[in-house]
Design a protein around this motif. Structure first.
Motif, PDB file in Angstrom:
ATOM      1  N   VAL A  93      15.649 -63.571 -32.948  1.00 40.46           N
ATOM      2  CA  VAL A  93      15.843 -64.946 -33.405  1.00 40.46           C
ATOM      3  C   VAL A  93      14.876 -65.269 -34.543  1.00 40.46           C
ATOM      4  O   VAL A  93      15.264 -65.874 -35.557  1.00 40.46           O
ATOM      5  N   ARG A  94      13.627 -64.873 -34.390  1.00 36.44           N
ATOM      6  CA  ARG A  94      12.635 -65.153 -35.432  1.00 36.44           C
ATOM      7  C   ARG A  94      13.021 -64.495 -36.760  1.00 36.44           C
ATOM      8  O   ARG A  94      12.844 -65.082 -37.837  1.00 36.44           O
ATOM      9  N   ARG A  95      13.538 -63.283 -36.699  1.00 30.28           N
ATOM     10  CA  ARG A  95      13.892 -62.579 -37.940  1.00 30.28           C
ATOM     11  C   ARG A  95      15.074 -63.253 -38.638  1.00 30.28           C
ATOM     12  O   ARG A  95      15.085 -63.350 -39.876  1.00 30.28           O
ATOM     13  N   LEU A  96      16.048 -63.705 -37.881  1.00 22.84           N
ATOM     14  CA  LEU A  96      17.190 -64.383 -38.496  1.00 22.84           C
ATOM     15  C   LEU A  96      16.753 -65.690 -39.145  1.00 22.84           C
ATOM     16  O   LEU A  96      17.178 -66.023 -40.261  1.00 22.84           O
ATOM     17  N   ALA A  98      13.811 -66.468 -40.261  1.00 24.38           N
ATOM     18  CA  ALA A  98      12.865 -66.262 -41.356  1.00 24.38           C
ATOM     19  C   ALA A  98      13.483 -65.548 -42.554  1.00 24.38           C
ATOM     20  O   ALA A  98      12.855 -65.479 -43.616  1.00 24.38           O
ATOM     21  N   LEU A  99      14.698 -65.040 -42.415  1.00 26.25           N
ATOM     22  CA  LEU A  99      15.313 -64.275 -43.491  1.00 26.25           C
ATOM     23  C   LEU A  99      15.435 -65.139 -44.751  1.00 26.25           C
ATOM     24  O   LEU A  99      15.891 -66.284 -44.690  1.00 26.25           O
ATOM     25  N   ALA A 100      15.034 -64.582 -45.880  1.00 28.58           N
ATOM     26  CA  ALA A 100      15.018 -65.336 -47.134  1.00 28.58           C
ATOM     27  C   ALA A 100      16.386 -65.342 -47.806  1.00 28.58           C
ATOM     28  O   ALA A 100      16.522 -65.113 -49.014  1.00 28.58           O
ATOM     29  N   ALA A 101      17.409 -65.598 -47.024  1.00 29.97           N
ATOM     30  CA  ALA A 101      18.787 -65.711 -47.501  1.00 29.97           C
ATOM     31  C   ALA A 101      19.588 -66.368 -46.383  1.00 29.97           C
ATOM     32  O   ALA A 101      19.189 -66.312 -45.210  1.00 29.97           O
ATOM     33  N   PRO A 102      20.724 -66.988 -46.701  1.00 26.69           N
ATOM     34  CA  PRO A 102      21.536 -67.597 -45.648  1.00 26.69           C
ATOM     35  C   PRO A 102      22.055 -66.561 -44.653  1.00 26.69           C
ATOM     36  O   PRO A 102      22.402 -65.435 -45.023  1.00 26.69           O
ATOM     37  N   VAL A 103      22.092 -66.962 -43.393  1.00 26.61           N
ATOM     38  CA  VAL A 103      22.676 -66.154 -42.329  1.00 26.61           C
ATOM     39  C   VAL A 103      23.938 -66.860 -41.863  1.00 26.61           C
ATOM     40  O   VAL A 103      23.879 -67.975 -41.329  1.00 26.61           O
ATOM     41  N   VAL A 104      25.081 -66.229 -42.073  1.00 29.18           N
ATOM     42  CA  VAL A 104      26.369 -66.775 -41.648  1.00 29.18           C
ATOM     43  C   VAL A 104      26.802 -66.027 -40.398  1.00 29.18           C
ATOM     44  O   VAL A 104      26.922 -64.797 -40.421  1.00 29.18           O
ATOM     45  N   VAL A 105      27.026 -66.745 -39.308  1.00 29.34           N
ATOM     46  CA  VAL A 105      27.476 -66.130 -38.061  1.00 29.34           C
ATOM     47  C   VAL A 105      28.942 -66.479 -37.853  1.00 29.34           C
ATOM     48  O   VAL A 105      29.317 -67.656 -37.871  1.00 29.34           O
ATOM     49  N   LEU A 120      23.686 -69.462 -32.483  1.00 27.01           N
ATOM     50  CA  LEU A 120      23.097 -70.725 -32.929  1.00 27.01           C
ATOM     51  C   LEU A 120      21.866 -70.514 -33.792  1.00 27.01           C
ATOM     52  O   LEU A 120      21.405 -71.444 -34.457  1.00 27.01           O
ATOM     53  N   ALA A 121      21.321 -69.290 -33.801  1.00 24.91           N
ATOM     54  CA  ALA A 121      20.183 -68.983 -34.664  1.00 24.91           C
ATOM     55  C   ALA A 121      20.612 -68.840 -36.116  1.00 24.91           C
ATOM     56  O   ALA A 121      19.765 -68.796 -37.010  1.00 24.91           O
ATOM     57  N   LEU A 143      17.223 -69.821 -17.058  1.00 25.09           N
ATOM     58  CA  LEU A 143      17.332 -70.890 -18.059  1.00 25.09           C
ATOM     59  C   LEU A 143      17.826 -70.295 -19.368  1.00 25.09           C
ATOM     60  O   LEU A 143      17.716 -69.088 -19.601  1.00 25.09           O
ATOM     61  N   PRO A 144      18.396 -71.117 -20.247  1.00 24.98           N
ATOM     62  CA  PRO A 144      18.921 -70.611 -21.516  1.00 24.98           C
ATOM     63  C   PRO A 144      17.812 -70.039 -22.396  1.00 24.98           C
ATOM     64  O   PRO A 144      16.906 -70.756 -22.813  1.00 24.98           O
ATOM     65  N   ASP A 145      17.888 -68.737 -22.661  1.00 27.03           N
ATOM     66  CA  ASP A 145      16.868 -68.092 -23.488  1.00 27.03           C
ATOM     67  C   ASP A 145      17.409 -67.841 -24.882  1.00 27.03           C
ATOM     68  O   ASP A 145      18.397 -68.438 -25.295  1.00 27.03           O
ATOM     69  N   THR A 146      16.747 -66.942 -25.625  1.00 28.26           N
ATOM     70  CA  THR A 146      17.133 -66.620 -26.995  1.00 28.26           C
ATOM     71  C   THR A 146      17.179 -67.891 -27.850  1.00 28.26           C
ATOM     72  O   THR A 146      18.042 -68.046 -28.717  1.00 28.26           O
ATOM     73  N   GLY A 147      16.278 -68.812 -27.545  1.00 28.76           N
ATOM     74  CA  GLY A 147      16.195 -70.060 -28.297  1.00 28.76           C
ATOM     75  C   GLY A 147      17.104 -71.158 -27.797  1.00 28.76           C
ATOM     76  O   GLY A 147      17.146 -72.245 -28.397  1.00 28.76           O
ATOM     77  N   GLY A 148      17.802 -70.936 -26.700  1.00 25.27           N
ATOM     78  CA  GLY A 148      18.754 -71.935 -26.216  1.00 25.27           C
ATOM     79  C   GLY A 148      18.135 -73.290 -25.922  1.00 25.27           C
ATOM     80  O   GLY A 148      18.705 -74.331 -26.260  1.00 25.27           O
TER      81      GLY A 148
END
Length: 263
Positions: A93-96, A98-105, A120-121, A143-148
């Motif tokens: 999650v942190r890498r997505l 912090a990426l210096a470009a848009p991340v489209v999921v 959602l990241a 509980l919801p992890d991965t930033g949930g």
């Protein structure tokens, strides 16, 4: 590059990562995490990166953790889920972010558990009309992890975040778009074309400016208004000296399409 669990392509600044365990709804294993980390290494090292597209193969985006790696008998020692999060999910999650470009999921089907929160990241999230989002952690006593627990209340508010987390109900892509959980819900047969359209758009966009906008928006959660105004000042000062800003102004005044270099 095609690996067992991840498909990766990088061409003309457009990186594409596709989760590739369709028979398991692209659920995560330790090996899959390793392959994904290697793909992100290449993405981060790309000097002309313009956009990352993340999606899944088959009928699902990602069903979260593959629980077959978690089978436990009565006498087994407890599984350290915190270690799993610290080693795999949190860095992802942190890498997505912090990426210096848009991340489209692109969510092409069910996104459940860690898979839903991984989606959602992203910076821009689109989903097929047949897709759905599920927070099934409550069915496992988790509980919801991965930033949930971070993403949900910020995107849809506390009441809806609580409902999704404590009930584990399925949320349709159409409802997710109406709630503001994702950017867009598209018809299934238009999904790939829309992803390609976004890839083409960002491939010619002023990437540094978009990266700074992303940085500023995500920083606002921890800032006061004064701190955010100062950050905007500092980032705008740097962007004002960029080639893309000069090109954008000249293109506007010349009534022509800009030719951004992304730097």
């Amino acid at each position: 590059m095609t690996d067992q669990s991840i498909q990766f392509q990088l061409e003309n600044g457009v990186a594409r990562i596709t989760l590739n365990r369709p028979d398991k709804l692209n659920s995560f294993t330790a090996d899959m995490h390793g392959e994904l980390a290697q793909a992100l290494d290449k993405v981060e090292q790309c000097t002309d990166l313009r956009v990352l597209i993340l999606t899944g193969n088959g009928r699902g985006f990602c069903a979260g953790q593959d629980l077959s790696e978690r089978q436990m008998s009565a006498g087994d020692a407890p599984v350290d889920l915190g270690a799993t999060i610290e080693k795999f999910y949190a860095p992802l999650v942190r890498r997505l972010r912090a990426l210096a470009a848009p991340v489209v999921v692109g969510v092409n089907g069910v996104a459940a558990g860690a898979g839903a929160n991984l989606a959602l990241a992203g910076d821009i999230v689109i989903a097929t009309r047949s897709a759905s989002f599920i927070q099934p952690f409550c069915r496992l006593g988790l509980l919801p992890d991965t930033g949930g627990t971070f993403f949900l209340p910020r995107l849809v508010g506390t009441a809806r975040a609580m409902g999704l987390s404590l009930l584990g109900d399925k949320l349709s892509a159409e409802q997710a778009a109406q709630w503001g959980l994702i950017w867009e819900c598209v018809d299934d047969d238009a999904f790939q074309a829309r992803l390609n359209e976004l890839a083409a758009h960002f491939a010619q966009a002023p990437t540094k400016g978009l990266a700074y906008a992303k940085k500023a928006i995500y920083a606002s959660d921890a800032h006061s208004l004064d701190q955010q105004l100062d950050l905007e000042r500092d980032l705008m000062r740097e962007l004002g000296a960029s080639e893309d800003y000069r090109e954008g102004v000249n293109a506007f005044l010349g009534k022509r399409a800009p030719q951004f270099k992304g730097k």
